[in-house]
Design a protein around this motif. Structure first.
Motif, PDB file in Angstrom:
ATOM      1  N   VAL A   1      -7.267  27.673   7.086  1.00 37.45           N
ATOM      2  CA  VAL A   1      -7.260  26.345   7.691  1.00 37.45           C
ATOM      3  C   VAL A   1      -8.487  25.577   7.225  1.00 37.45           C
ATOM      4  CG1 VAL A   1      -7.449  25.084   9.856  1.00 37.45           C
ATOM      5  CG2 VAL A   1      -5.899  27.013   9.679  1.00 37.45           C
ATOM      6  N   PHE A   2      -9.627  26.271   7.215  1.00 38.42           N
ATOM      7  CA  PHE A   2     -10.856  25.641   6.745  1.00 38.42           C
ATOM      8  C   PHE A   2     -10.711  25.200   5.293  1.00 38.42           C
ATOM      9  CE2 PHE A   2     -14.793  26.391   4.332  1.00 38.42           C
ATOM     10  CZ  PHE A   2     -15.534  25.335   4.819  1.00 38.42           C
ATOM     11  N   LEU A   3     -10.087  26.068   4.475  1.00 41.82           N
ATOM     12  CA  LEU A   3      -9.882  25.710   3.069  1.00 41.82           C
ATOM     13  C   LEU A   3      -9.059  24.429   2.953  1.00 41.82           C
ATOM     14  CD1 LEU A   3      -9.070  28.794   0.829  1.00 41.82           C
ATOM     15  CD2 LEU A   3     -11.014  27.268   0.759  1.00 41.82           C
ATOM     16  N   GLN A   4      -8.030  24.348   3.792  1.00 44.21           N
ATOM     17  CA  GLN A   4      -7.190  23.142   3.735  1.00 44.21           C
ATOM     18  C   GLN A   4      -7.984  21.907   4.100  1.00 44.21           C
ATOM     19  OE1 GLN A   4      -3.312  23.387   5.599  1.00 44.21           O
ATOM     20  NE2 GLN A   4      -3.402  25.588   5.444  1.00 44.21           N
ATOM     21  N   VAL A   5      -8.861  22.052   5.113  1.00 45.49           N
ATOM     22  CA  VAL A   5      -9.701  20.920   5.504  1.00 45.49           C
ATOM     23  C   VAL A   5     -10.636  20.548   4.365  1.00 45.49           C
ATOM     24  CG1 VAL A   5     -11.506  20.201   7.087  1.00 45.49           C
ATOM     25  CG2 VAL A   5      -9.564  21.479   7.940  1.00 45.49           C
ATOM     26  N   TRP A   6     -11.218  21.561   3.769  1.00 42.63           N
ATOM     27  CA  TRP A   6     -12.141  21.355   2.659  1.00 42.63           C
ATOM     28  C   TRP A   6     -11.450  20.590   1.527  1.00 42.63           C
ATOM     29  CZ3 TRP A   6     -14.779  26.137  -0.109  1.00 42.63           C
ATOM     30  CH2 TRP A   6     -15.714  25.671  -1.032  1.00 42.63           C
ATOM     31  N   ILE A   7     -10.272  21.065   1.155  1.00 41.28           N
ATOM     32  CA  ILE A   7      -9.538  20.425   0.065  1.00 41.28           C
ATOM     33  C   ILE A   7      -9.208  18.978   0.432  1.00 41.28           C
ATOM     34  CG2 ILE A   7      -7.317  20.425  -1.127  1.00 41.28           C
ATOM     35  CD1 ILE A   7      -7.476  23.493  -1.032  1.00 41.28           C
ATOM     36  N   ARG A   8      -8.813  18.788   1.678  1.00 38.37           N
ATOM     37  CA  ARG A   8      -8.408  17.450   2.089  1.00 38.37           C
ATOM     38  C   ARG A   8      -9.534  16.437   1.911  1.00 38.37           C
ATOM     39  NH1 ARG A   8      -5.798  15.161   7.603  1.00 38.37           N
ATOM     40  NH2 ARG A   8      -6.254  13.002   7.148  1.00 38.37           N
ATOM     41  N   TRP A   9     -10.751  16.852   2.241  1.00 41.86           N
ATOM     42  CA  TRP A   9     -11.846  15.881   2.192  1.00 41.86           C
ATOM     43  C   TRP A   9     -12.533  15.870   0.850  1.00 41.86           C
ATOM     44  CZ3 TRP A   9     -11.407  12.400   5.696  1.00 41.86           C
ATOM     45  CH2 TRP A   9     -10.741  12.736   6.881  1.00 41.86           C
ATOM     46  N   THR A  10     -11.952  16.548  -0.131  1.00 39.95           N
ATOM     47  CA  THR A  10     -12.551  16.543  -1.462  1.00 39.95           C
ATOM     48  C   THR A  10     -11.684  15.813  -2.471  1.00 39.95           C
ATOM     49  OG1 THR A  10     -13.471  18.693  -0.935  1.00 39.95           O
ATOM     50  CG2 THR A  10     -13.549  18.035  -3.220  1.00 39.95           C
ATOM     51  N   LEU A  11     -10.398  16.043  -2.406  1.00 38.08           N
ATOM     52  CA  LEU A  11      -9.547  15.589  -3.502  1.00 38.08           C
ATOM     53  C   LEU A  11      -8.852  14.268  -3.197  1.00 38.08           C
ATOM     54  CD1 LEU A  11      -7.810  18.889  -4.568  1.00 38.08           C
ATOM     55  CD2 LEU A  11      -9.748  17.761  -5.622  1.00 38.08           C
ATOM     56  N   PRO A  12      -8.602  13.482  -4.241  1.00 39.30           N
ATOM     57  CA  PRO A  12      -7.721  12.323  -4.066  1.00 39.30           C
ATOM     58  C   PRO A  12      -6.265  12.774  -4.022  1.00 39.30           C
ATOM     59  CG  PRO A  12      -9.047  12.157  -6.077  1.00 39.30           C
ATOM     60  CD  PRO A  12      -9.136  13.553  -5.595  1.00 39.30           C
ATOM     61  N   ARG A  13      -5.396  11.802  -3.896  1.00 37.90           N
ATOM     62  CA  ARG A  13      -3.977  12.096  -3.703  1.00 37.90           C
ATOM     63  C   ARG A  13      -3.236  12.005  -5.033  1.00 37.90           C
ATOM     64  NH1 ARG A  13      -3.060   7.676  -0.853  1.00 37.90           N
ATOM     65  NH2 ARG A  13      -3.978   8.676   0.924  1.00 37.90           N
ATOM     66  N   LEU A  14      -2.218  12.826  -5.180  1.00 37.81           N
ATOM     67  CA  LEU A  14      -1.392  12.743  -6.387  1.00 37.81           C
ATOM     68  C   LEU A  14      -0.424  11.569  -6.285  1.00 37.81           C
ATOM     69  CD1 LEU A  14      -0.434  16.469  -6.789  1.00 37.81           C
ATOM     70  CD2 LEU A  14      -1.733  15.163  -8.427  1.00 37.81           C
ATOM     71  N   ARG A  15       0.174  11.244  -7.409  1.00 35.74           N
ATOM     72  CA  ARG A  15       1.191  10.207  -7.410  1.00 35.74           C
ATOM     73  C   ARG A  15       2.553  10.890  -7.309  1.00 35.74           C
ATOM     74  NH1 ARG A  15       0.088   7.067 -12.413  1.00 35.74           N
ATOM     75  NH2 ARG A  15       1.480   8.561 -13.337  1.00 35.74           N
ATOM     76  N   VAL A  16       3.562  10.135  -6.945  1.00 38.85           N
ATOM     77  CA  VAL A  16       4.880  10.730  -6.694  1.00 38.85           C
ATOM     78  C   VAL A  16       5.373  11.544  -7.883  1.00 38.85           C
ATOM     79  CG1 VAL A  16       7.257  10.231  -6.158  1.00 38.85           C
ATOM     80  CG2 VAL A  16       5.468   8.864  -5.153  1.00 38.85           C
ATOM     81  N   ASP A  17       5.304  10.957  -9.080  1.00 39.22           N
ATOM     82  CA  ASP A  17       5.851  11.666 -10.234  1.00 39.22           C
ATOM     83  C   ASP A  17       5.012  12.893 -10.572  1.00 39.22           C
ATOM     84  OD1 ASP A  17       3.811   9.932 -10.906  1.00 39.22           O
ATOM     85  OD2 ASP A  17       4.401   9.857 -13.004  1.00 39.22           O
ATOM     86  N   GLN A  18       3.692  12.775 -10.356  1.00 38.26           N
ATOM     87  CA  GLN A  18       2.827  13.924 -10.630  1.00 38.26           C
ATOM     88  C   GLN A  18       3.103  15.066  -9.657  1.00 38.26           C
ATOM     89  OE1 GLN A  18      -0.774  11.789 -10.236  1.00 38.26           O
ATOM     90  NE2 GLN A  18      -0.835  11.171 -12.379  1.00 38.26           N
ATOM     91  N   LEU A  19       3.437  14.686  -8.431  1.00 42.51           N
ATOM     92  CA  LEU A  19       3.764  15.677  -7.416  1.00 42.51           C
ATOM     93  C   LEU A  19       4.983  16.485  -7.840  1.00 42.51           C
ATOM     94  CD1 LEU A  19       3.201  16.105  -4.133  1.00 42.51           C
ATOM     95  CD2 LEU A  19       5.409  15.029  -4.053  1.00 42.51           C
ATOM     96  N   MET A  20       6.005  15.786  -8.274  1.00 40.98           N
ATOM     97  CA  MET A  20       7.239  16.459  -8.692  1.00 40.98           C
ATOM     98  C   MET A  20       7.005  17.270  -9.948  1.00 40.98           C
ATOM     99  SD  MET A  20       9.486  15.886  -6.565  1.00 40.98           S
ATOM    100  CE  MET A  20       9.548  14.944  -5.093  1.00 40.98           C
ATOM    101  N   TYR A  21       6.190  16.699 -10.828  1.00 38.73           N
ATOM    102  CA  TYR A  21       5.864  17.395 -12.073  1.00 38.73           C
ATOM    103  C   TYR A  21       5.199  18.722 -11.768  1.00 38.73           C
ATOM    104  CZ  TYR A  21       3.634  18.143 -16.600  1.00 38.73           C
ATOM    105  OH  TYR A  21       3.223  18.675 -17.784  1.00 38.73           O
ATOM    106  N   THR A  22       4.224  18.671 -10.851  1.00 39.03           N
ATOM    107  CA  THR A  22       3.500  19.894 -10.506  1.00 39.03           C
ATOM    108  C   THR A  22       4.453  20.958  -9.986  1.00 39.03           C
ATOM    109  OG1 THR A  22       1.763  18.410  -9.802  1.00 39.03           O
ATOM    110  CG2 THR A  22       1.474  20.709  -9.273  1.00 39.03           C
TER     111      THR A  22
END
Lengths: 158, 348, 395
Positions: free
Chosen positions: B305-326
């Motif tokens: 859970v902490f890792l998820q919080v950490w990631i949330r406050w570090t990274l920007p958001r992907l774009r729709v097509d990049q999300l599907m691509y990933t």
């Protein structure tokens, strides 16, 4: 290129489209025929020695006694020279040819001049009000403008 | 747990009610702690101090927040589909909460010890999609609709890498029952499936790169399924205002919030049970037993859970097509490779 | 995941190409959606009428004017030229110092006032501090647009130090009314120079931190590179200026190319977008140009602080301002680009006509041109990257 040279250049090519030139002012300007703005401006933009590629500003001015004017401040990024163009019209016949097709940046400036001073730019692609609501009446920057009592049932002067 | 209750109380309705309500005893306090964790962690990452006034260092603030949300006016837009609008948050929460039934908290406690535990989890977690879709549609708001469409596309896409990476662990453990999978990994750190499970050393070494990949992918897909940054497109506030929960307020909004936190732990719990030994102690026989098991499970879960919080406050958001691509072009092919390789190694 | 870089950033819809077995077109309706005036990432009260086909932006029509406060009309009704300055503060409220300076400069040139060297140096310091503060907001809010919240608060933390400096100088943190025609409202307070120097040393490592967190973040680069490409010729034709123009690869900065103040005395470089991560003129370039300009501003401030002359900052303030019947257009480089003031005087104590050429107003006009065919998420990236302040767009 100095203002005199620009004036001579234009005078030779367009003749009476250049109505007047005031070259001794701090910022010298040329007065153009409001109906022939576009061809002069196209020449100003495309001529190799002039290259006025940057339209800094288009301002509308109400000179009182029924005279309106649009003032164009042009600059060249290549030659780093500047020139001011003016075009005058009357309140009864507030038409000036648009230069929005010459400089994309003039588009919104002309809309603003239309919005606030009621200068109609002929051949403008999209001449709508820009800063004021679309159903606003009157042109606030005119010197004889009276603030309306009500706008859509709301009291205007506070 | 359910069997135990049945023995104690006989076959009555009370058994079902108690059985169903037990995870709430965990989920509700967890949500309070997680809200505090989220706020405090984010604040310290951002050079702030977060809540400081309600209680010692603001620890009571989440409680105050809940009280505030309870009192808030509960508005429903005039043009909304009122029935669906009311039902949607509960359905979303239900999807997450029902998953807790199959989560083995300790050797002595699992909601219901069904043999198809993993399969059940995959199935039930998709239920929240319907709730999200309902929320977006019923709000009668274009942004909400956008958000719910995105979330449906996203959750369905990420179900596939999630299911495939779960399959890797299931292949090694040889069981779909999460309790069995946890027991399989008993005996210390080296027996965790992420390190190859309790298999002969050579097999472990061969398996390790593939299990590690699958473990990471499961965690990534898990984050995507709970719609958190960098996969928070359905509620991307800078694009879609607030996505499917734009129109929600008061308690209904709080339930969406609760569902998100419940899902956060659920995902962490699945990752922990499948790859990191579940409730087993990393020290082998030291500190093991049902009570310690509960401690280990929650501790490992909270770490994720902490890792998820950490990631949330570090990274920007992907774009729709990049999300599907990933999802489709990166994670899924890698997992096919993993499954193939793991299968091959296990057969040899 | 390098392949996504080569993905086209312009999406094309294929109306009528999808057919059912009976030959009926599967084309669906476009959706018109109002982005704003209340929307988290329009940076104020901008309304974008967006025509969407699925997630693909077919057309964008900006509607502005929600923050119109009749600046130009007000200016005509002042009893004094100095009284316009507080109104200039409120145009681009994120770089008030630069606005004040632009207006003061226009009137000074009209009156042919020579400003003492101390005033010039302090103005440069203030304007560059303000530029950093403004760019910090632009960069930080851009992070939010991209879904990263932390850079925003880091930027605000640093901006706070600058606002503290402003506060100790003139008592205000946002709207300063500090640069007056011919001088300044106050001299620098004791201890300012030391504090400003301390800020410069404090700020430089923070830029590196911000770069590590956001600028070169893989996801961030993916989101912004190749998106919203503004070619140089289009940028010039639309009158785009400032960092937005420079990002398109045009080496043009009014501080150097149409000099004012004493910028020619300092060593600094104009930052230009090079398309390092994508195409020249994309959102990432517009972002990184701002980051690099902040570094240059720090350089200018350090030099200016080292060479601060003595003098009376109010010596040249005219008692009575009545310019002769004349007109002048003066342009300066604010954080957002070319801020010009066209002042027409009729010999009275207030301007006959005052027109502000707001950079954000012009920069915004290019938005429909560069955002057609992108995704909804890209539209947010583009709006954020051209860095508009609605106070200035609407005036």
């Amino acid at each position: 290129m100095t203002a005199e040279e620009i004036h001579k250049n234009l005078q030779a090519r367009f003749g009476d489209a250049i109505v007047e030139a005031k070259l001794d002012a701090p910022q010298s300007f040329l007065v153009l025929d409001p109906k022939r703005m576009k061809e002069v401006c196209l020449f100003l933009r495309d001529e190799e020695s002039l290259q006025f590629d940057f339209c800094s500003c288009v301002s509308g001015v109400d000179y009182k006694e029924g005279k309106l004017g649009a003032i164009y401040h042009l600059a060249s990024m290549v030659h780093k020279h500047k020139i001011v163009l003016k075009a005058f019209c009357t309140v009864e016949n507030p038409h000036i040819q648009s230069v929005a097709s010459v400089w994309g940046g003039a588009d919104w400036h002309e809309r603003e001049a239309y919005d606030l001073l009621g200068i109609i730019f002929d051949e403008h692609p999209d001449l709508r009000r820009i800063l004021l609501p679309y159903d606003w009446e009157g042109y606030p920057l005119r010197k004889d403008y009276k603030v309306p009592e009500f706008y859509n049932g709301m009291k205007v002067p506070y | 747990m359910y069997e135990l209750l049945q023995n104690l109380l006989g076959d009555s309705l009370l058994v079902y009610v108690i059985g169903a309500a037990l995870p709430l005893l965990f989920v509700l306090p967890f949500a309070v702690v997680a809200v505090l964790l989220e706020m405090k962690v984010s604040a310290h990452m951002q050079d702030r101090v977060a809540y400081m006034y309600t209680g010692w260092h603001g620890v009571l603030q989440p409680v105050a927040d809940i009280l505030k949300l309870l009192q808030k006016e509960d508005t429903i837009p005039a043009a909304a589909d009122k029935f669906l609008f009311r039902v949607a948050p509960f359905l979303v929460f239900m999807g997450g909460y029902a998953g807790f039934a199959a989560l083995p908290f300790s050797s002595a406690y699992i909601g219901t010890n069904i043999d198809l535990g993993v399969f059940y989890l995959l199935a039930i977690s998709s239920l929240s999609v319907i709730g999200l879709m309902m929320a977006g549609w019923a709000s009668n708001n274009k942004w909400s609709l956008f958000g719910s469409m995105r979330s449906v596309g996203q959750i369905i896409s990420y179900e596939i890498p999630a299911a495939l990476s779960i399959l890797v662990a299931v292949m090694i453990a040889g069981s779909l029952n999460l309790q069995e999978v946890s027991k399989f990994q008993d005996g210390g750190l080296q027996n965790w499936i992420v390190f190859g499970g309790p298999l002969p050393l050579l097999q472990k070494i061969l398996l390790f790169p593939f299990t590690l990949t699958a473990f990471f992918i499961l965690f990534i897909a898990g984050i995507a399924e709970v719609n958190r940054t960098p996969f928070d497109l359905p509620e991307a506030e800078s694009e879609l205002v607030q996505g499917y929960n734009t129109e929600y307020s008061g308690m209904k909004f709080a339930i969406f919030y609760l569902a998100e936190f419940a899902n956060m732990f659920l995902v962490s719990g699945i990752v922990v049970s499948l790859y990191l030994g579940g409730w087993t102690s990393p020290l082998g026989d030291v500190m093991s037993g049902p009570i310690w098991g509960f401690f280990w499970f929650v501790a490992k879960g909270m770490f994720f859970v902490f890792l998820q919080v950490w990631i949330r406050w570090t990274l920007p958001r992907l774009r729709v097509d990049q999300l599907m691509y990933t999802s489709w072009k990166v994670l899924t092919p890698f997992l096919f490779l993993c499954i193939f390789a793991v299968g091959l190694i296990l057969v040899l | 995941m390098t392949e996504t870089r080569s993905l086209p950033t312009r999406y094309v819809t294929h109306p009528g190409e999808l057919k059912t077995s009976s030959g009926r077109s599967l084309r669906t309706d476009e959706m018109i959606i109002n982005m704003g005036p209340q929307h988290p990432s329009t940076h104020g009260v901008l309304r974008l009428e967006v025509v969407l086909d699925g997630e693909i932006v077919v057309d964008v029509i900006p509607h502005i004017g929600y923050l119109h406060r009749c600046f130009e009309k007000h200016a005509e009704h002042m009893t004094n030229y100095q009284q316009v300055i507080p109104y200039c503060d409120r145009m681009d409220y994120l770089s008030s110092m630069n606005n004040d300076w632009a207006y003061a400069l226009a009137v000074e040139r009209m009156l042919k006032i020579e400003v003492p060297p101390r005033v010039e140096t302090i103005r440069v310091i203030m304007a560059e501090l303000q530029r950093i503060a403004s760019h910090l907001i632009a960069v930080g809010t851009y992070g939010i647009d991209m879904g990263a919240f932390t850079p925003f608060l880091w930027a605000f933390r640093d901006r706070e130090r600058i606002l503290d400096l402003f506060e100790m100088t003139c008592g205000a943190r946002l709207l300063y009314n500090y640069i007056w025609i011919g001088g300044l409202s106050h001299d620098l307070p004791p201890g300012f120079v030391e504090k400003a120097k301390a800020f410069c040393t404090y700020f430089k490592p923070n830029m590196k931190e911000l770069n590590d967190l956001l600028s070169y973040n893989e996801i961030f680069v993916k989101r912004t590179a190749h998106v919203g490409v503004l070619p140089a010729d289009v940028a010039i034709n639309y009158g785009v200026s400032g960092p937005t123009l420079r990002a398109s690869g045009v080496n043009w900065d009014l501080r150097r190319d149409d000099p004012y103040g004493i910028y020619d005395k300092f060593e600094w470089e104009v930052q230009v977008g090079k398309g390092e991560r994508g195409t020249t003129g994309d959102c990432w370039d517009r972002y990184i140009v701002k980051i690099r300009e902040m570094e240059q501003s720090v350089r200018i401030i350090e030099q200016a602080l080292a060479a601060l002359p003595e003098g009376n900052v109010q010596a040249a303030i005219p008692k009575r301002i009545r310019p002769d019947s004349a007109e002048i257009y003066v342009r300066t480089e604010t954080a957002r680009g070319e801020l010009g003031f066209y002042v027409v005087s009729d010999g009275t104590a207030s301007p006959y006509r005052l027109k502000a050429r707001a950079p954000a107003f012009v920069n915004l006009s290019v938005l429909p041109k560069i955002s057609r065919g992108c995704l909804l998420g890209d539209l947010v990236a583009i709006v954020g990257s051209i860095d508009i302040v609605l106070g200035e767009v609407d005036r």
